[in-house]
Design a protein around this motif. Structure first.
Motif, short mmCIF file in Angstrom:
data_model
loop_
_atom_site.label_atom_id
_atom_site.label_comp_id
_atom_site.label_asym_id
_atom_site.label_seq_id
_atom_site.Cartn_x
_atom_site.Cartn_y
_atom_site.Cartn_z
N LEU A 107 0.83 -1.21 0.00
CA LEU A 107 0.00 0.00 0.00
C LEU A 107 0.87 1.26 0.00
CD1 LEU A 107 -2.83 -0.88 2.57
CD2 LEU A 107 -2.95 -0.97 0.09
N HIS A 108 1.87 1.27 0.88
CA HIS A 108 2.76 2.44 0.95
C HIS A 108 3.38 2.74 -0.41
CE1 HIS A 108 2.71 3.37 5.17
NE2 HIS A 108 3.20 2.22 5.55
N ARG A 109 3.89 1.72 -1.09
CA ARG A 109 4.59 1.94 -2.35
C ARG A 109 3.65 2.48 -3.43
NH1 ARG A 109 8.24 -2.86 -4.34
NH2 ARG A 109 9.19 -1.15 -5.51
N ARG A 110 2.46 1.94 -3.47
CA ARG A 110 1.52 2.40 -4.50
C ARG A 110 1.04 3.82 -4.23
NH1 ARG A 110 1.64 -2.93 -4.67
NH2 ARG A 110 1.07 -4.04 -6.60
N ARG A 111 0.82 4.16 -2.98
CA ARG A 111 0.42 5.53 -2.65
C ARG A 111 1.54 6.52 -3.01
NH1 ARG A 111 -2.46 4.76 3.34
NH2 ARG A 111 -4.49 4.05 2.58
N LEU A 112 2.76 6.18 -2.68
CA LEU A 112 3.88 7.07 -3.00
C LEU A 112 4.02 7.23 -4.51
CD1 LEU A 112 6.44 8.68 -2.29
CD2 LEU A 112 7.70 6.50 -2.27
N ARG A 113 3.91 6.13 -5.24
CA ARG A 113 4.05 6.18 -6.69
C ARG A 113 2.98 7.06 -7.32
NH1 ARG A 113 3.47 0.53 -8.32
NH2 ARG A 113 5.33 0.33 -7.01
N GLY A 148 14.05 9.92 -1.41
CA GLY A 148 14.84 9.47 -2.54
C GLY A 148 14.03 8.61 -3.49
N PRO A 149 14.69 7.88 -4.39
CA PRO A 149 13.96 6.98 -5.29
C PRO A 149 13.31 5.83 -4.52
CG PRO A 149 16.34 6.66 -5.50
CD PRO A 149 16.14 7.87 -4.64
N GLU A 150 12.21 5.37 -5.05
CA GLU A 150 11.50 4.25 -4.42
C GLU A 150 12.36 2.98 -4.54
OE1 GLU A 150 7.55 1.53 -5.31
OE2 GLU A 150 7.80 3.45 -6.32
N PRO A 151 12.44 2.15 -3.49
CA PRO A 151 13.22 0.92 -3.57
C PRO A 151 12.76 0.03 -4.73
CG PRO A 151 12.49 1.33 -1.32
CD PRO A 151 11.78 2.32 -2.19
N ASP A 152 13.73 -0.59 -5.40
CA ASP A 152 13.39 -1.48 -6.51
C ASP A 152 12.63 -2.71 -6.02
OD1 ASP A 152 14.64 0.18 -8.34
OD2 ASP A 152 16.57 -0.82 -8.13
N GLN A 153 12.93 -3.15 -4.82
CA GLN A 153 12.27 -4.30 -4.22
C GLN A 153 11.55 -3.86 -2.96
OE1 GLN A 153 12.29 -7.22 -5.81
NE2 GLN A 153 13.66 -6.40 -7.41
N GLU A 154 10.49 -4.59 -2.59
CA GLU A 154 9.71 -4.22 -1.41
C GLU A 154 10.36 -4.69 -0.12
OE1 GLU A 154 6.53 -7.91 -1.31
OE2 GLU A 154 6.00 -6.09 -2.39
#
Length: 353
Positions: free
Chosen positions: A169-175, A212-218
Motif C-alpha cells: 500500500l505504501h509503495r503504491r500511494r507514493l508512486r 529518494g527513489p523508491e526501492p526497486d524491491q519491497e
C-alpha cells in the motif's frame, strides 16, 4: 467531436447526488459519502442494484445486499473479483465534500489518494480490503488480554502479514502521489495565474525513506515496517490499537513552503482542491489513453464565480461530464446549449426542464 455533457438540475433532496454516487460506485467500487453498503440501500429494502450500459457494449451491474455482501456482474457473468468491474466506466468525482480535503482530517486525504490509486491499479482494491481485515483483527487481538506467550505468537503472525500488505500500500500511494505532483503543480499555477506553487508530500504512517527513489524491491520497506511493528507492541498493548502503518498515512499539501491547511486562505484552499481533481483527471487519461467521466456534484455552488468559470473552462470540450446543480445560472450560454439537460424530481429523471 465534442464529448457529451449532461446537466442534472433539481432542488436539494430530489436525488441528484444519488445518481452521481451510483455512477461513482459502478466506476470505482467506492462512495465518497458512505463507508457501509447498508447506508446506500433504501430503507426497508434487502438490496440495491446499479446497472449501466457502456458505449463499448459492456453491461455492468453491482448489487448491494444487506446480507451476503456485494455481487458484481459484467455482461451477465458473475465476477469472482469485484475489481474486475473497474475499467469500462472510469470516473473522477468532485463533490462539495471534497472541498474539505485541505482542511479536514487525514483520513479524507487518504481516501482521496486511495481512489486515485484504484483508477491506476484496480488490484489495489484487494490490497485495501486485505489490510483493513488485518488491522481490525490485530486491533481486536491487542484488546483481548490473552496469555503473554500465546499473544506474542499471534501478533508475530499478524505483523508478518501487515508488513507485507502495508508495504504494498505504501509503495503504491507514493508512486501515485509522485505522478500527481507535476500535474497538480501545473494546474495550481494555471488556476492562480502563476502566483502559487503547490507541493504534495507523502508522509507515511511508518518511518520509511520516501525522499529518494523508491526501492526497486519491497524487501527493505517490509523489513523496516516489521521492525517498527515489533518495537511498538508494548505501547500498542497498553493503548489497544495499532499505531504504525498505512492507516496512519498523511498527504502534506503545501503552498509556498506553508501548510495549506493552516495558512491557506479559503480561496487558495478551493483552488488547491480544483488542482488536485484536474491532476487526477489528467493522470487517468494519460495512463489509459482516454478521458474518464467527470462527475461534478453540486460543486459549483461552493465556488465563487471566477473559480466556477475556471473549472468549466479547464474541463473544456474534451471530457464527458455529468454535472449536477440546483439551477442553470452558473453555466454560460455555451455550456448550457451544448449540453443535454435532465431534471430530477423525487428521484425521477426527465429530459429538459
Amino acid at each position: 467531436m465534442e464529448a457529451p455533457r449532461l446537466l442534472v438540475i433539481g432542488r436539494n433532496g430530489e436525488g441528484k447526488s444519488n445518481l452521481l454516487e451510483a455512477v461513482e460506485l459502478l466506476g470505482s467500487l467506492r462512495s465518497h459519502r458512505c463507508s457501509s453498503d447498508r447506508d446506500l440501500i433504501r430503507q426497508g429494502e434487502p438490496a440495491a442494484l446499479i446497472a449501466a450500459s457502456c458505449s463499448d457494449g459492456d453491461r455492468l451491474e453491482l448489487e448491494l445486499r444487506r446480507q451476503g455482501g456485494r455481487q458484481a456482474r459484467r455482461n451477465g457473468r458473475v465476477l469472482e473479483r469485484q475489481h474486475e468491474l473497474i475499467g469500462p466506466l472510469r470516473c473522477v468525482g468532485f463533490s462539495a465534500l471534497d472541498l474539505e480535503l485541505v482542511r479536514g482530517e487525514p483520513a479524507l486525504r487518504r481516501q482521496w489518494l486511495d481512489r486515485v490509486v484504484l483508477q491506476l491499479e484496480p488490484v489495489y482494491a484487494e490490497l485495501l480490503s486485505r489490510y483493513g481485515r488485518l488491522l481490525r483483527q490485530r486491533s481486536q487481538l491487542l484488546r483481548r488480554g490473552l496469555a503473554q506467550g500465546q499473544l506474542q505468537d499471534l501478533l508475530e503472525a499478524f505483523d508478518q502479514q501487515m508488513a507485507l500488505v502495508g508495504t504494498r500500500l505504501h509503495r503504491r500511494r507514493l508512486r501515485a502521489l509522485r505522478r500527481l505532483q507535476p500535474l497538480a503543480a501545473q494546474w495550481q499555477g494555471r488556476l492562480s495565474a502563476g502566483r502559487e506553487a503547490l507541493v504534495l508530500r507523502y508522509q507515511p504512517g511508518a518511518s520509511l525513506e520516501v525522499e529518494g527513489p523508491e526501492p526497486d524491491q519491497e524487501g527493505p520497506w517490509r523489513d523496516s515496517l516489521l521492525e517498527q511493528l515489533r518495537a511498538q507492541r508494548p505501547e500498542e498493548l497498553r493503548l489497544g490499537q495499532c499505531s504504525v502503518g498505512p492507516h496512519r498515512d498523511e498527504v502534506g499539501l503545501e503552498l509556498g513552503d506553508q501548510q495549506a491547511r493552516r495558512y491557506g486562505s479559503a480561496g487558495q484552499q478551493r483552488t488547491l482542491v480544483l488542482a488536485l481533481k484536474l491532476a487526477e483527471l489528467e493522470l487517468v487519461q494519460q495512463l489509459w489513453g482516454e478521458p474518464p467521466l467527470l462527475l461534478l456534484d453540486d460543486v459549483l455552488a461552493e465556488l465563487d464565480p471566477d473559480r466556477q468559470q475556471l473549472l468549466l473552462e479547464a474541463v473544456g470540450e474534451g471530457h464527458q461530464c455529468l454535472v449536477s446543480a440546483t439551477h442553470l445560472g452558473a453555466f454560460s450560454g455555451g455550456w448550457h446549449q451544448r449540453s443535454q439537460l435532465v431534471t430530477v424530481e423525487a428521484g425521477t429523471l426527465r429530459l429538459g426542464q
